[in-house]
Write an enzyme that holds these catalytic residues in place. Structure first.
Site, PDB file in Angstrom:
ATOM      1  CG  ASP A 160     -34.725  -0.665  31.313  1.00  0.00           C
ATOM      2  OD1 ASP A 160     -33.799  -0.510  30.497  1.00  0.00           O
ATOM      3  OD2 ASP A 160     -35.487  -1.635  31.302  1.00  0.00           O
ATOM      4  CG  ASP A 177     -38.634  -1.193  29.287  1.00  0.00           C
ATOM      5  OD1 ASP A 177     -39.315  -1.368  28.251  1.00  0.00           O
ATOM      6  OD2 ASP A 177     -38.341  -2.117  30.073  1.00  0.00           O
ATOM      7  CE1 TYR A 209     -39.321   1.396  32.842  1.00  0.00           C
ATOM      8  CE2 TYR A 209     -40.227  -0.587  33.832  1.00  0.00           C
ATOM      9  CZ  TYR A 209     -39.205   0.066  33.179  1.00  0.00           C
ATOM     10  OH  TYR A 209     -38.060  -0.614  32.858  1.00  0.00           O
ATOM     11  CG  ASN A 236     -40.306  -5.122  28.357  1.00  0.00           C
ATOM     12  OD1 ASN A 236     -39.208  -4.577  28.271  1.00  0.00           O
ATOM     13  ND2 ASN A 236     -40.839  -5.485  29.513  1.00  0.00           N
ATOM     14  CG  HIS A 237     -42.163  -1.602  30.734  1.00  0.00           C
ATOM     15  ND1 HIS A 237     -43.192  -1.910  31.612  1.00  0.00           N
ATOM     16  CD2 HIS A 237     -41.104  -2.341  31.139  1.00  0.00           C
ATOM     17  CE1 HIS A 237     -42.758  -2.776  32.520  1.00  0.00           C
ATOM     18  NE2 HIS A 237     -41.492  -3.060  32.250  1.00  0.00           N
ATOM     19  CG  HIS A 250     -35.667  -3.014  25.957  1.00  0.00           C
ATOM     20  ND1 HIS A 250     -35.296  -1.961  26.770  1.00  0.00           N
ATOM     21  CD2 HIS A 250     -36.440  -3.817  26.731  1.00  0.00           C
ATOM     22  CE1 HIS A 250     -35.829  -2.117  27.963  1.00  0.00           C
ATOM     23  NE2 HIS A 250     -36.519  -3.235  27.982  1.00  0.00           N
ATOM     24  CG  HIS A 255     -35.512 -10.095  36.469  1.00  0.00           C
ATOM     25  ND1 HIS A 255     -36.519 -10.947  36.881  1.00  0.00           N
ATOM     26  CD2 HIS A 255     -36.121  -8.971  36.054  1.00  0.00           C
ATOM     27  CE1 HIS A 255     -37.684 -10.356  36.720  1.00  0.00           C
ATOM     28  NE2 HIS A 255     -37.478  -9.155  36.211  1.00  0.00           N
ATOM     29  CG  HIS A 256     -35.511  -9.602  32.017  1.00  0.00           C
ATOM     30  ND1 HIS A 256     -36.832  -9.929  31.857  1.00  0.00           N
ATOM     31  CD2 HIS A 256     -35.499  -8.377  32.607  1.00  0.00           C
ATOM     32  CE1 HIS A 256     -37.586  -8.932  32.326  1.00  0.00           C
ATOM     33  NE2 HIS A 256     -36.804  -7.998  32.790  1.00  0.00           N
ATOM     34  CG  HIS A 268     -35.316  -6.418  29.108  1.00  0.00           C
ATOM     35  ND1 HIS A 268     -36.602  -6.008  29.378  1.00  0.00           N
ATOM     36  CD2 HIS A 268     -35.394  -7.774  28.924  1.00  0.00           C
ATOM     37  CE1 HIS A 268     -37.423  -7.062  29.346  1.00  0.00           C
ATOM     38  NE2 HIS A 268     -36.709  -8.136  29.081  1.00  0.00           N
ATOM     39  CB  VAL A 269     -30.882  -6.773  32.824  1.00  0.00           C
ATOM     40  CG1 VAL A 269     -30.379  -7.222  34.189  1.00  0.00           C
ATOM     41  CG2 VAL A 269     -31.237  -7.968  31.955  1.00  0.00           C
ATOM     42  CG  HIS A 270     -34.745  -3.008  35.857  1.00  0.00           C
ATOM     43  ND1 HIS A 270     -36.001  -3.198  36.379  1.00  0.00           N
ATOM     44  CD2 HIS A 270     -34.936  -2.745  34.532  1.00  0.00           C
ATOM     45  CE1 HIS A 270     -36.898  -3.060  35.416  1.00  0.00           C
ATOM     46  NE2 HIS A 270     -36.274  -2.789  34.292  1.00  0.00           N
TER      47      HIS A 270
HETATM   48 FE   LIG Z   1     -37.652  -4.076  29.631  1.00  0.00          FE
END
Ligand SMILES: [Fe+2]
Length: 468
Positions: free
Chosen positions: A167, A196, A199, A233-234, A318, A327-328, A355-357
């Site tokens: 990410d 990711d 972005y 996903n990005h 991911h 989140h997520h 995915h999870v930042h």
């Molecule tokens: Fe993601």
């Protein structure tokens, strides 16, 4: 109460407070590290890290990945902005004057109102193992020289060091993460990227010039060591409203991977061997239910892993299967239900996700005992299970995932919402050392770490002890 008694009572009181503070958690450690919570900004287009190399049509965005299943090939990719230029890569071993040349392919793509430059992909095959090579890409009179080092032949006892970033994006924090990875005294030899990338899709119409800036940003590392790609996903870039109906179009044009070498039918899932590791890359955003191509590939892939050749079995995906951030939350649950039992059966050592930042490391747990009547649907300690590590803290513009589920669940060993990167340092067939580095610390500081005892060889030792 005398002074000494008062001090003892105070000490017991403080210890009690600390125990209460940590005792209320069911799980492991939640770091109380204090961080900035403002959003990270993308670096402006005229930033030095995005600067195009000098010279007309100079090759830019040079990056490497492994080009075969065994580690004897490298895919060199680059973009010439104005015209195709040369398709060739000139390369030579550092200990030799014999220069060789190999030709690749060139392609372009359109995305809404954007037209890409000329994207070159060139596979150099039949390299010697464990050898440093120089290579040159050129356009007209403009030449650019880089180097890479091939891994050893797949071998159970070869030490090898992987870096881990997810990410990433292209903010000031992204730049700090990449710099910390480069400056880490534990030198990563190959980067495992857990999805990711740029972005660019956060810009109007997924402005693909931000794919180009990202390619120029990572060149300083990816031009010299392979980055092993996982799609997130990005990378989807699926926007039917503007006529963009082919998922993963920019990603699959820009980042080639050797998927056919592992019998995969898609660049979104594949495997490679590298030194003492076997790496399986999964796609969280492709079909993975029963009978899908990804399912069929994975079910035939796992039995092929020879742990006496490549003891370390690493899976990249991911979306995490275990994450205790809000989140997520549970987005990876369906993939967990599909594949977790296979990871336990085949003794996967570690699953890295993004995915999870934030950063999180799990205990060795599994949640596979459930059948329709037994009610066993909570994670339990399982020595055959992998450790799940979320490392989606590269530093993108969406900021950190700071909100955590409470109390910390028992499967979660350590969690902290700070930007950073990881290293997985394989020492031999039985031991590897993982460490996580947050960007605010000095380059050599480990914020979290764990010794890994190889799952396959550990169980072999246990069996031999039981028999003897
Ligand atoms: Fe993601």
């Amino acid at each position: 109460m005398g002074f000494n008694n008062f001090c003892s009572a105070l000490a017991y009181f403080l210890v009690g407070l600390i125990l209460i503070a940590f005792g209320t958690c069911e799980g492991g450690f939640t770091s109380n590290y204090v961080r900035r919570n403002d959003l990270s900004l993308d670096m402006p287009l005229d930033s030095d890290v995005f600067r195009a190399p000098p010279g007309y049509n100079a090759p830019q965005q040079v990056h490497l990945t492994q080009g075969d299943h065994e580690g004897r090939a490298v895919i060199v990719s680059w973009i010439t902005p104005d015209e195709p230029g040369s398709n060739a890569v000139i390369y030579w071993a550092a200990n030799s004057k014999l220069k060789k040349s190999v030709h690749g392919i060139v392609l372009t793509y359109k995305y809404y109102n954007y037209t890409s430059g000329y994207i070159h992909h060139c596979t150099i095959k039949n390299l010697e193992y464990d050898t440093k090579y120089y290579y040159v890409v050129r356009s007209g009179n403009t030449k650019r020289q880089f180097w890479f080092t091939t891994p050893s032949k797949p071998n159970p006892n070869t030490p090898y060091t992987f870096g881990l970033i997810g990410d990433l994006g292209q903010t000031y924090d992204s730049n700090r993460t990449l710099t910390h990875y480069e400056m880490n005294p534990v030198k990563g030899q190959t980067l495992l990227f857990v999805g990711d990338l740029s972005y660019a899709d956060n810009y109007p119409f997924h402005d693909n010039t931000r794919w180009d800036t990202w390619g120029r940003f990572i060149e300083r590392n990816a031009g010299y060591q392979p980055w092993i790609w996982t799609a997130g996903n990005h990378e989807l870039d699926f926007v039917p409203d503007i006529g963009e109906t082919k998922p993963f179009k920019p990603y699959t044009h820009r980042f080639f991977v050797p998927y056919q070498a592992s019998g995969s039918t898609s660049p979104l899932w594949y495997s490679i061997k590298r030194a003492s590791a076997y790496i399986i890359v999964m796609s969280s955003y492709s079909a993975y239910g029963k009978y899908t191509p990804q399912y069929k590939w994975l079910i035939s892939e796992l039995p092929k892993v020879n742990r006496t050749e490549t003891p370390w079995l690493i899976v990249l995906m991911h979306s995490p299967m275990y994450s205790s951030y809000v989140h997520h939350f549970m987005e990876g649950e369906t993939m967990r239900v599909m594949y977790e039992s296979w990871f336990v059966e085949y003794k996967v050592d570690v699953v890295f996700a993004g995915h999870v930042h934030a950063y999180e490391r799990s205990e060795r747990v599994s949640n596979i005992a459930y059948n329709i009547v037994n009610g066993l649907c909570s994670p339990v300690k399982d020595h055959s299970a992998p450790v799940y590590i979320t490392i989606g803290d590269g530093g993108n513009q969406e900021g950190l995932a700071t909100e955590m589920t409470q109390p910390q669940p028992s499967y979660s060993a350590y969690r902290e919402a700070s930007f950073g990167h990881g290293t997985f340092d394989i020492k031999n067939r039985t031991h590897a050392y993982f460490s996580w580095h947050r960007n605010q610390d000095g380059f050599s500081v480990e914020a979290d770490s764990l010794w890994f005892h190889n799952r396959y060889w550990k169980s072999m030792e246990e069996q031999s002890v039981a028999v003897s």
